[in-house]
Design a protein around this motif. Structure first.
Motif, PDB file in Angstrom:
ATOM      1  N   ARG A 169      -7.543   4.140   2.661  1.00 19.19           N
ATOM      2  CA  ARG A 169      -8.975   3.857   2.468  1.00 19.19           C
ATOM      3  C   ARG A 169      -9.458   4.384   1.113  1.00 19.19           C
ATOM      4  NH1 ARG A 169      -8.929   4.576   8.061  1.00 19.19           N
ATOM      5  NH2 ARG A 169      -9.410   6.791   7.949  1.00 19.19           N
TER       6      ARG A 169
ATOM      7  N   CYS B 147      -8.270   2.037  -1.517  1.00 20.19           N
ATOM      8  CA  CYS B 147      -9.037   0.790  -1.539  1.00 20.19           C
ATOM      9  C   CYS B 147     -10.327   0.932  -2.341  1.00 20.19           C
ATOM     10  CB  CYS B 147      -9.324   0.316  -0.119  1.00 20.19           C
ATOM     11  SG  CYS B 147      -7.842  -0.299   0.710  1.00 20.19           S
TER      12      CYS B 147
ATOM     13  N   GLY C 293      -9.742  -4.587   4.008  1.00 19.17           N
ATOM     14  CA  GLY C 293     -10.702  -4.176   2.991  1.00 19.17           C
ATOM     15  C   GLY C 293     -10.878  -5.217   1.905  1.00 19.17           C
ATOM     16  N   TRP C 294      -9.793  -5.819   1.464  1.00 17.30           N
ATOM     17  CA  TRP C 294      -9.884  -6.840   0.416  1.00 17.30           C
ATOM     18  C   TRP C 294     -10.707  -8.025   0.915  1.00 17.30           C
ATOM     19  CZ3 TRP C 294      -8.776 -11.954  -0.424  1.00 17.30           C
ATOM     20  CH2 TRP C 294      -8.866 -12.382  -1.750  1.00 17.30           C
TER      21      TRP C 294
ATOM     22  N   TYR D  49       0.839  -1.198   0.000  1.00 16.92           N
ATOM     23  CA  TYR D  49       0.000   0.000   0.000  1.00 16.92           C
ATOM     24  C   TYR D  49       0.872   1.245   0.000  1.00 16.92           C
ATOM     25  CZ  TYR D  49      -3.970  -3.001   1.105  1.00 16.92           C
ATOM     26  OH  TYR D  49      -4.942  -3.962   1.060  1.00 16.92           O
TER      27      TYR D  49
END
Length: 122
Positions: free
Chosen positions: A46, A49, A82-83, A29
């Protein structure tokens, strides 16, 4: 384009992911945010994402393997929460743990699909 624009632009994010896929490498990231002109922060991550989701939805419509799975945490080389909760795992009928050998096997398989697909198209 400004750094803010690059972060919000699915085509820009996709270009970086395609380069990683063609090279057969995941990207953290932090590395991806840096390439887009940003220092790592939770709010930026975020925002990224959300764009990753858009990149994968568009790719799926073209029959391409997902790319968001290439974006991983520096600490363990696995996608972030998140994934796992926003459809990445469930789209592969995976309901197991987010860490450990089962999770690693899923991620390795999905990353290999992206690497194999894009290595021959770059």
């Amino acid at each position: 384009m400004s750094a803010a624009g690059r972060l919000a632009d699915p085509a820009e994010v996709r270009a970086h992911l395609l380069a990683a896929a063609a090279a057969g490498e995941s990207i953290t990231y932090s590395e991806l945010l840096n390439q887009l002109g940003h220092a790592f922060s939770r709010p930026k991550m975020r925002a990224l994402c959300k764009v990753l989701g858009a990149v994968d939805r568009d790719g799926a419509e073209r029959g391409e393997p997902e790319l968001a799975v290439l974006v991983v945490r520096q600490s363990d080389g696995m996608p972030g929460q998140g994934w796992w909760v926003d459809g990445g795992a469930s789209s592969h009928n995976y309901a197991g743990p987010w860490e450990g050998p089962l999770a690693r096997r899923l991620i390795d398989n999905l990353q290999r699909q992206a690497f194999d697909y894009w290595r021959h198209r770059s």
